[in-house]
Design a protein around this motif. Structure first.
Motif, PDB file in Angstrom:
ATOM      1  N   ARG A 111       0.841  -1.201   0.000  1.00 37.62           N
ATOM      2  CA  ARG A 111       0.000   0.000   0.000  1.00 37.62           C
ATOM      3  C   ARG A 111       0.873   1.247   0.000  1.00 37.62           C
ATOM      4  O   ARG A 111       2.056   1.220   0.349  1.00 37.62           O
ATOM      5  N   VAL A 112       0.270   2.376  -0.381  1.00 37.83           N
ATOM      6  CA  VAL A 112       1.024   3.614  -0.557  1.00 37.83           C
ATOM      7  C   VAL A 112       0.633   4.599   0.538  1.00 37.83           C
ATOM      8  O   VAL A 112      -0.560   4.885   0.732  1.00 37.83           O
ATOM      9  N   LEU A 113       1.627   5.109   1.253  1.00 37.70           N
ATOM     10  CA  LEU A 113       1.356   6.060   2.329  1.00 37.70           C
ATOM     11  C   LEU A 113       0.764   7.351   1.777  1.00 37.70           C
ATOM     12  O   LEU A 113       1.313   7.954   0.850  1.00 37.70           O
ATOM     13  N   ALA A 114      -0.369   7.759   2.347  1.00 39.36           N
ATOM     14  CA  ALA A 114      -0.976   9.039   1.985  1.00 39.36           C
ATOM     15  C   ALA A 114      -0.466  10.157   2.887  1.00 39.36           C
ATOM     16  O   ALA A 114      -0.516  11.330   2.510  1.00 39.36           O
ATOM     17  N   ARG A 115      -0.007   9.793   4.068  1.00 35.74           N
ATOM     18  CA  ARG A 115       0.536  10.774   5.006  1.00 35.74           C
ATOM     19  C   ARG A 115       1.873  10.261   5.519  1.00 35.74           C
ATOM     20  O   ARG A 115       2.064   9.060   5.693  1.00 35.74           O
ATOM     21  N   ALA A 116       2.761  11.201   5.771  1.00 37.10           N
ATOM     22  CA  ALA A 116       4.081  10.833   6.274  1.00 37.10           C
ATOM     23  C   ALA A 116       3.964  10.201   7.662  1.00 37.10           C
ATOM     24  O   ALA A 116       3.025  10.474   8.414  1.00 37.10           O
ATOM     25  N   ILE A 117       4.931   9.363   8.002  1.00 37.73           N
ATOM     26  CA  ILE A 117       5.018   8.759   9.330  1.00 37.73           C
ATOM     27  C   ILE A 117       6.078   9.516  10.123  1.00 37.73           C
ATOM     28  O   ILE A 117       7.252   9.551   9.739  1.00 37.73           O
TER      29      ILE A 117
END
Length: 662
Positions: free
Chosen positions: A44-50
């Protein structure tokens, strides 16, 4: 604007599609969702930074099993002058990962201390009364300080990262238990056509197994989307319109397969015009030119007059031929899914290669040519595969795509082309390129080579074509069964003629039967070559330069049969199986070929001749590591046994050295 099967350049089609996507606010990520952290997030692709919520480790931790000490207390310890540290005040035992006492600043590994106890006996080395050390330690030895890996508030992963297994660990270590990821695009795949039947159905003439939706759905999933796969829709305008409307309410993209041309039962363009906007009908690419691109209007609330409530769903009319369908996915669907996920477009590995034969291309189209790739000496070669848009196996066998831009009208043999690889360059370097005559034993050989980390890529151009490929330095080996009419010997006279002075090894592969392939029961009563001159007999031949063609001409001459009187003499196929398929389909009454091809398609076989099939190998490859496994397989009793099970095959001569030249 009416757009009706008018091919436009690929870049113009992309521009129209992009403009429509931007106008519908569909040019970026579709949305995001928060999901718990587990292995299902892989890919899956991160929509928000961690961002790190905690440090890792979040305390000073022992890096080894041993004793926590003050480094200053160990100064002066040497092999001949050891120091003794008491347990409790000067040292304390810790396991790997334990918190270090506040007063300690180093750990001595347990194997570097001597535990001491009352009377010299220590029951548990982790719980001595004291420890003796014979070397000093520096501050922070064998300690993982707080924040060694991650410091609270630091960036762990940026938005747009496609999650890998190690990324999941880093997210967990930084204190997160859920993540925001890009929503997967939902793609509806709709197969259409009265001729289509489901997999596993009993087949009748005219039935076509529907598997394009299987391929398209698998492509979408591989690229990161979710799929709704609809059942087959009949060739009916109302039925197709209804299923497209249903799909529009469930999905972000619709792939409407088949019916994209301009025939009497090609409804895709009309359906799209009925439900929205037809943007493109025909793209100047081969294969796949009758591509349709449009937008379906989905009214979220028909009771409201506000046009802003209209939802736009892109739709692509995908051609029905399997190769065209798969390439349409690569050209149009993959970039769109990547864009919606917030990923960069795929950047394939591109290499330069030289064509092994001439290619002709339509002058106005971008031509996508499937090729097999092999490295022969210092040259990387691209052998064009079957051009048929319905030949799905050409994509299975393809190592890459050579794209000839419109206006080129093809390229001559030897031309340099840019190839987008499907395989890694390491796989290419392990590929054995075989150019020449087709034989089923080679297919079996390829299966065995896979167990030796080798690939066999074959180009079936006939025996003479294989010898010419050796002359040009375009193959590792050639399969050949060329009969010399003067001597009755196989291959050697042709090798002397076409490859004089070339260092070669000629190795026998098999002896095999050649004969006439006829329909079951032999309804035309064919008994031998003399029957080929009968007016009611339709023959199918092999191509010029094929060993089977040479064999036929030799025996026609011996029997005084005039080739021009044989109906179908100039109808050519490139493999034994293609000849068998022509007979099985009724296009021909008979053809000359091998018994195994007849058995494969349930035909009768009239044995006529036995011939020897050889492998012609340049000496530099015969002695190479690349071909070492191939020669080993030829001596394998199990391989010989499996070849012997093929009808009409005798492997008794297999691996024999026929000639060592020069």
């Amino acid at each position: 604007m009416k757009v009706y099967l008018h091919d436009i350049p690929l870049d113009e089609a992309r521009a129209r599609f992009d403009q429509a996507l931007r106008a519908a606010n569909l040019s970026g990520r579709l949305g995001e969702e928060e999901l718990p952290l587990d292995e299902d997030l892989l890919g899956r692709v991160l929509a928000r930074a961690i961002w790190a919520k905690i440090s890792s480790p979040h305390y000073h931790a022992a890096a080894m099993d041993g004793f926590a000490v003050r480094a200053g207390d160990t100064v002066g310890a040497m092999p001949n002058t050891p120091l003794v540290l008491s347990i409790g005040s000067d040292s304390v035992y810790v396991d790997t990962g334990d918190a270090i006492p506040a007063w300690a600043d180093a750990v001595i590994p347990i194997e570097n201390v001597e535990p001491l106890g009352g009377g010299g006996v220590v029951q548990d080395p982790r719980r001595p009364e004291a420890v003796r050390i014979r070397s000093s330690v520096t501050p922070w030895s064998h300690i993982r300080p707080m924040g060694e890996d991650i410091v609270a508030t630091q960036l762990v992963l940026p938005a747009g990262q496609q999650l890998r297994p190690v990324d999941l660990g880093a997210i967990a270590a930084s204190g997160s238990i859920s993540v925001w990821v890009a929503r997967k695009p939902r793609v509806s795949v709709i197969p259409t056509g009265n001729e289509l039947v489901s997999m596993g159905s009993d087949l009748m003439a005219g039935d076509i197994i529907e598997y394009n939706s299987l391929v398209l759905s698998a492509q979408v999933r591989a690229w990161g989307g979710d799929v709704i796969r609809f059942p087959i829709a009949p060739d009916d305008f109302s039925a197709i319109t209804a299923v497209v409307k249903e799909a529009a309410g469930k999905s972000d993209l619709i792939l409407l397969n088949a019916g994209s041309s301009a025939g009497s039962e090609d409804y895709s363009a009309r359906v799209i015009e009925e439900l929205g906007d037809l943007l493109v009908h025909g793209v100047a690419v081969r294969p796949g030119h009758p591509v349709i691109i449009g937008m379906v209007h989905q009214d979220d609330d028909p009771s409201q007059a506000d046009s802003s409530r209209v939802r736009y769903v892109p739709i692509i009319g995908v051609p029905g031929y399997p190769v065209s369908a798969a390439l349409t996915g690569e050209i149009f669907v993959e970039p769109l899914i990547k864009r919606w996920l917030g990923l960069r477009p795929v950047e394939p590995i591109v290499i330069s290669a030289h064509l092994t034969r001439k290619i002709t291309s339509p002058p106005g189209d971008d031509d996508y040519v499937r090729v097999a790739i092999g490295r022969v000496g210092e040259k990387i070669l691209a052998a064009p595969l079957s051009r048929g848009a319905g030949v799905i196996t050409s994509l299975v066998r393809a190592d890459g795509l050579a794209i000839l831009p419109r206006g080129s009208q093809g390229l001559p043999a030897g031309s340099e082309v840019q190839v987008r690889l499907y395989r890694s360059t390491a796989e290419i370097d392990r590929t054995i390129l075989a150019v020449g005559s087709h034989d089923i034993a080679l297919d079996l050989l390829g299966q065995y080579l896979a167990g030796y980390d080798r690939r066999l890529a074959s180009a079936n151009v006939g025996s003479l074509g294989g010898l010419v490929a050796i002359k040009r330095g375009e193959t590792h080996l050639a399969g050949s069964h060329l009969l010399d009419p003067q001597t009755g010997e196989y291959n050697l006279s042709y090798i002397h003629q076409y490859l004089p002075g070339r260092g070669l090894r000629v190795i026998s592969l098999v002896k095999r039967q050649q004969g006439l392939l006829v329909a079951p029961g032999n309804p035309k009563g064919v008994q031998g070559l003399a029957d080929l001159g009968r007016e009611e007999i339709q023959f199918v031949n092999r191509q010029r330069g094929a060993g089977t063609r040479v064999l036929l001409d030799y025996h026609l001459d011996r029997e005084g049969i005039v080739a021009s009187r044989i109906r179908g003499y100039n109808q050519e196929e490139y493999t034994h199986l293609a000849v068998a398929a022509a007979v099985a389909s009724g296009r021909a009454d008979c053809g000359l070929g091998i018994a195994a091809a007849a058995q494969a398609l349930g035909l009768d076989f009239i044995a006529l001749y036995e011939e020897r099939y050889d492998l012609v190998i340049p000496v530099e490859y015969y002695e190479s590591d690349l071909l070492g496994p191939l020669l080993e397989i030829l001596a394998d009793p199990q391989f010989r046994h499996e070849v012997a099970l093929l009808p009409g095959y005798d492997p008794g001569c297999m691996g024999g050295l026929i000639a060592e030249l020069p």
